[in-house]
Design a protein around this motif. Structure first.
Motif, PDB file in Angstrom:
ATOM      1  N   PRO A 214      24.963  13.225  25.702  1.00 46.72           N
ATOM      2  CA  PRO A 214      25.256  12.111  26.617  1.00 46.72           C
ATOM      3  C   PRO A 214      26.114  11.012  26.001  1.00 46.72           C
ATOM      4  CG  PRO A 214      22.929  12.715  26.679  1.00 46.72           C
ATOM      5  CD  PRO A 214      23.534  13.420  25.504  1.00 46.72           C
ATOM      6  N   GLY A 215      25.987  10.779  24.685  1.00 45.11           N
ATOM      7  CA  GLY A 215      26.833   9.784  24.041  1.00 45.11           C
ATOM      8  C   GLY A 215      26.183   8.432  23.860  1.00 45.11           C
ATOM      9  N   ASP A 216      26.930   7.520  23.240  1.00 48.75           N
ATOM     10  CA  ASP A 216      26.407   6.236  22.778  1.00 48.75           C
ATOM     11  C   ASP A 216      25.727   5.407  23.855  1.00 48.75           C
ATOM     12  OD1 ASP A 216      27.380   6.850  20.316  1.00 48.75           O
ATOM     13  OD2 ASP A 216      28.675   5.089  20.114  1.00 48.75           O
ATOM     14  N   PHE A 217      26.201   5.478  25.091  1.00 50.02           N
ATOM     15  CA  PHE A 217      25.723   4.564  26.119  1.00 50.02           C
ATOM     16  C   PHE A 217      24.444   5.033  26.790  1.00 50.02           C
ATOM     17  CE2 PHE A 217      30.491   3.534  26.790  1.00 50.02           C
ATOM     18  CZ  PHE A 217      30.516   2.829  25.598  1.00 50.02           C
ATOM     19  N   GLU A 248      33.216  15.026  39.431  1.00 51.56           N
ATOM     20  CA  GLU A 248      34.592  14.955  38.954  1.00 51.56           C
ATOM     21  C   GLU A 248      34.685  13.780  37.996  1.00 51.56           C
ATOM     22  OE1 GLU A 248      37.055  16.440  42.757  1.00 51.56           O
ATOM     23  OE2 GLU A 248      35.858  14.663  43.111  1.00 51.56           O
ATOM     24  N   PHE A 249      35.682  13.798  37.114  1.00 54.67           N
ATOM     25  CA  PHE A 249      35.761  12.751  36.100  1.00 54.67           C
ATOM     26  C   PHE A 249      37.179  12.236  35.933  1.00 54.67           C
ATOM     27  CE2 PHE A 249      32.094  15.277  34.687  1.00 54.67           C
ATOM     28  CZ  PHE A 249      31.150  14.278  34.432  1.00 54.67           C
ATOM     29  N   PHE A 250      37.292  10.916  35.715  1.00 56.01           N
ATOM     30  CA  PHE A 250      38.445  10.359  35.036  1.00 56.01           C
ATOM     31  C   PHE A 250      38.173  10.484  33.541  1.00 56.01           C
ATOM     32  CE2 PHE A 250      38.929   7.704  39.001  1.00 56.01           C
ATOM     33  CZ  PHE A 250      40.154   8.219  39.372  1.00 56.01           C
ATOM     34  N   PHE A 251      39.211  10.874  32.780  1.00 56.36           N
ATOM     35  CA  PHE A 251      39.045  11.132  31.345  1.00 56.36           C
ATOM     36  C   PHE A 251      40.169  10.444  30.586  1.00 56.36           C
ATOM     37  CE2 PHE A 251      40.357  13.521  27.614  1.00 56.36           C
ATOM     38  CZ  PHE A 251      39.181  13.725  26.928  1.00 56.36           C
ATOM     39  N   ALA A 306      34.613   9.793  29.591  1.00 56.20           N
ATOM     40  CA  ALA A 306      34.646  10.447  30.903  1.00 56.20           C
ATOM     41  C   ALA A 306      33.736   9.664  31.832  1.00 56.20           C
ATOM     42  CB  ALA A 306      34.206  11.898  30.812  1.00 56.20           C
ATOM     43  N   THR A 307      34.305   9.169  32.912  1.00 58.35           N
ATOM     44  CA  THR A 307      33.532   8.424  33.888  1.00 58.35           C
ATOM     45  C   THR A 307      33.672   9.098  35.245  1.00 58.35           C
ATOM     46  OG1 THR A 307      33.185   6.212  34.859  1.00 58.35           O
ATOM     47  CG2 THR A 307      35.442   6.848  34.418  1.00 58.35           C
ATOM     48  N   PRO A 308      32.584   9.222  36.012  1.00 56.27           N
ATOM     49  CA  PRO A 308      32.653   9.965  37.272  1.00 56.27           C
ATOM     50  C   PRO A 308      33.638   9.356  38.266  1.00 56.27           C
ATOM     51  CG  PRO A 308      30.378   9.694  36.598  1.00 56.27           C
ATOM     52  CD  PRO A 308      31.197   8.836  35.681  1.00 56.27           C
ATOM     53  N   PRO A 320      26.056   8.392  38.137  1.00 52.77           N
ATOM     54  CA  PRO A 320      27.184   7.504  37.865  1.00 52.77           C
ATOM     55  C   PRO A 320      27.427   7.227  36.391  1.00 52.77           C
ATOM     56  CG  PRO A 320      25.267   6.190  38.380  1.00 52.77           C
ATOM     57  CD  PRO A 320      24.813   7.640  38.431  1.00 52.77           C
ATOM     58  N   ASN A 321      26.675   7.853  35.494  1.00 53.27           N
ATOM     59  CA  ASN A 321      26.683   7.469  34.081  1.00 53.27           C
ATOM     60  C   ASN A 321      27.960   7.893  33.365  1.00 53.27           C
ATOM     61  OD1 ASN A 321      23.913   6.340  33.763  1.00 53.27           O
ATOM     62  ND2 ASN A 321      23.321   8.391  34.431  1.00 53.27           N
ATOM     63  N   VAL A 322      28.494   6.969  32.587  1.00 49.84           N
ATOM     64  CA  VAL A 322      29.635   7.261  31.724  1.00 49.84           C
ATOM     65  C   VAL A 322      29.141   8.076  30.529  1.00 49.84           C
ATOM     66  CG1 VAL A 322      31.383   6.238  30.214  1.00 49.84           C
ATOM     67  CG2 VAL A 322      30.849   5.178  32.425  1.00 49.84           C
ATOM     68  N   THR A 323      29.936   9.030  30.080  1.00 47.71           N
ATOM     69  CA  THR A 323      29.625   9.762  28.857  1.00 47.71           C
ATOM     70  C   THR A 323      30.777   9.591  27.874  1.00 47.71           C
ATOM     71  OG1 THR A 323      29.033  11.903  27.892  1.00 47.71           O
ATOM     72  CG2 THR A 323      30.567  11.943  29.752  1.00 47.71           C
ATOM     73  N   VAL A 324      30.447   9.544  26.591  1.00 47.50           N
ATOM     74  CA  VAL A 324      31.476   9.321  25.566  1.00 47.50           C
ATOM     75  C   VAL A 324      31.278  10.258  24.384  1.00 47.50           C
ATOM     76  CG1 VAL A 324      31.831   6.888  26.156  1.00 47.50           C
ATOM     77  CG2 VAL A 324      30.135   7.496  24.421  1.00 47.50           C
ATOM     78  N   ALA A 325      32.387  10.552  23.730  1.00 43.48           N
ATOM     79  CA  ALA A 325      32.414  11.115  22.390  1.00 43.48           C
ATOM     80  C   ALA A 325      33.201  10.117  21.535  1.00 43.48           C
ATOM     81  CB  ALA A 325      33.058  12.490  22.393  1.00 43.48           C
TER      82      ALA A 325
END
Length: 590
Positions: A214-217, A248-251, A306-308, A320-325
């Protein structure tokens, strides 16, 4: 802390593909076979098994995996190779595996969708599937194609150019794979079974993920955020896959532009962006220049974000959760751990215009080495409306859809009912009756203002087993028309057994007099999955030159469950090379 291992494209592939069993295959992938060597045959074993995984504050559960890995193993090959994968089901439920984006010439038996081209592999059973790489070059993926199993049963397919050929862009020094996905704390089989029982919307996921993290957030997740190490001045190839069930995601990569050079394993004209939009099922090959660490006083850590993206009805639930690497520059000295730069240029979650602006800029490479072959004339015109519908609730039953009904979904108001006793391919090949009807319509039963406010009585649909039969080598044009019934939104439509040219798209109701004037018949993108915009339309063209039975469906899995799918049957041609292959001896019994 989990650090990604970045492999040089031409280094020892054996370390990347531990299940290769033939030295010849290993040497081929490393580029050591003599120039006259033919394409290779590669062998893998996929063991479906449960394994314990922990996410989001020690929420440990058993999940279904391949070989205990989540995400699953990556398949590596070259254009022209054949891969045999023996799938052994050591899990606790039926399963099938699909090789997403692989055309599978004349061989639908190995395509994978449950009860479409095969019956499922039962616990204790096995099935060896053949993956023929005939035209694909770039990034694809494989995934379960039964129930909601692809949540955790998925992985990448990396297809390199043929020996003695190169990428049509400057060769990157290194590469890495990023798979976008979703995580449920609940058992996803229970999520699926509840949705089937109640007719309601499936429970939303608890986190979005990059390579399963899921990443830092996300709560209790920072220590395991997926990390990639890069060096200043080098270029990298990002192989991006959206395996998500619903999102779907904006990346974007903070502080860096990315250049699209391929989509759905087909090369594109280089296309520089601050962000991309990717639907479930799609893949992109992205070049990144590591140019943001000129000296030791500069930031050396950047978020990959990546944000939905969701522009549909606000009453429809989404995670709605943002995921990060994290992209991390290698340094020559010990530096204190800093918060990554997070200024990624991402649009708002519901920015339809931003999503369309990105998609509209995609073009096939259309070079002398990578030609396009867009059908210039059309034999079969189809106009297919896409809708989320209602289905009547059975008597003396409580249903969880809108207004006490069950959710349904349809193409041309036909809500597909997948058979459960025999698969459609077997029915077609062996002339078994009463499994499907060959009467999927070329247009909806009623025309109205599809993108406007629609009356309540237009939202109902009925279940059917209608399929579309095509003569061999027919040139086909499909206009997909989005509708505003119940929940208008972008729909990712995936066609098995074919890639297609996306020749046009727009908003509003399709006008068959004026809108075709804007078609791109010169260098349209070549895809296997395409988004049909909310309250808009998308036109594709392809040639039905692959005999067999091929599934077409929305890649939102709840929509497939509800019936937003159908089947194309392409009849045999007149030669042996235009005929469906005979069934394999070990195909799973029904």
């Amino acid at each position: 802390m989990f650090i990604c291992t970045i492999h040089k494209i031409k280094q020892n592939i054996y370390t990347m593909v531990p299940s290769l069993v033939r030295l010849g295959a290993f040497l081929l992938l490393c580029g050591f076979i003599a120039n006259s060597a033919l394409a290779e045959t590669l062998y893998h074993t996929f063991v479906i098994q449960e394994a314990p995984y922990t996410r989001l504050c020690n929420n440990t559960k058993n999940i279904l995996t391949v070989n205990g890995s989540y995400p699953g193993p990556t398949l590596y090959a070259r254009n022209g190779d054949t891969i045999f994968v023996k799938v052994i089901n050591s899990g606790n439920k039926n399963i099938t595996i699909h090789w997403h984006g692989i055309v599978q010439p004349r061989d639908p038996w190995s395509d994978g969708p449950e009860y479409i081209t095969q019956c499922p592999i039962k616990p204790g059973g096995n099935f060896t599937q053949r993956i023929q790489i005939s035209e694909e070059e770039g990034t694809l993926w494989w995934h379960a194609h039964s129930d909601f199993d692809r949540t955790t049963v998925h992985g990448a397919i990396v297809i390199y150019p043929k020996l003695n050929t190169t990428y049509p862009f400057p060769e990157p020094q290194e590469e890495f794979i990023l798979i976008l996905g979703e995580w449920w704390n609940q058992d996803v089989t229970q999520v699926y079974e509840t949705a089937v029982l109640t007719g309601g919307d499936p429970a939303i996921s608890d986190a979005n993920t990059i390579n399963g993290q899921p990443g830092d957030f996300a709560p209790c997740s920072a220590n395991d955020t997926f990390k990639v190490q890069v060096e200043q001045g080098k270029s990298y190839l990002l192989r991006l896959i959206n395996s998500a069930m619903s999102n779907e995601f904006f990346f974007a990569v903070a502080g860096h532009n990315i250049t699209v050079v391929g989509s759905d394993a087909s090369y594109t004209k280089p296309y520089v962006n601050e962000y991309i939009m990717i639907t479930p099922g799609q893949t992109y090959d992205l070049l990144l220049e590591a140019n943001q660490f000129p000296n030791s006083s500069s930031p050396y850590r950047y978020y990959i974000v990546a944000t939905p993206f969701f522009d549909g009805n606000v009453a429809v639930s989404r995670d709605p959760n943002v995921t990060v690497a994290i992209l991390e520059y290698k340094t020559n000295s010990t530096m204190p751990l800093t918060v990554p730069v997070s200024t990624a240029s991402l649009p708002n979650f519901d920015n339809t215009s931003a999503a369309a602006a990105f998609t509209d800029g995609l073009r096939s490479l259309a070079s002398s080495d990578h030609r396009v072959d867009v059908p210039q004339t059309v034999d079969e015109h189809m106009f297919i409306t896409i809708a989320v519908n209602e289905v009547e609730c059975p008597v003396n039953t409580t249903c969880a859809g809108l207004f006490g009904t069950r959710f349904g979904a349809s193409l041309n108001n036909a809500s597909f009912q997948i058979p459960q006793s025999v698969d459609i391919l077997d029915s077609y090949y062996s002339s078994i009756s009463n499994v499907y009807t060959p009467n999927f319509p070329n247009q909806p039963p009623v025309f109205f203002n599809f993108t406007g406010d629609t009356p309540f009585n237009e939202s109902f649909t009925e279940k059917s087993t209608k399929v579309k039969v095509l003569e061999y080598n027919t040139s086909v044009e499909i206009v997909f028309q989005g509708t505003n019934l119940l929940t208008g939104e972008n729909h990712p439509i995936h066609l098995h057994g074919h890639s297609f040219y996306v020749v046009g798209r727009g908003f509003g109701n399709f006008d068959n007099q004026t809108d075709p004037l804007s078609y791109n018949l010169v260098d349209p993108p070549y895809a296997n999955t395409v988004g049909v915009p909310k309250n808009g339309w998308t036109t594709i063209r392809f040639r039905a030159a692959n005999p067999g039975v091929w599934f077409m469906h929305c890649h939102f899995d709840r929509h497939t469950l509800w019936g937003m799918d159908t089947v194309f049957i392409t009849k045999n041609g007149n030669s042996t090379n235009a005929t469906v292959l005979p069934p394999p001896s070990d195909k799973p019994p029904c």
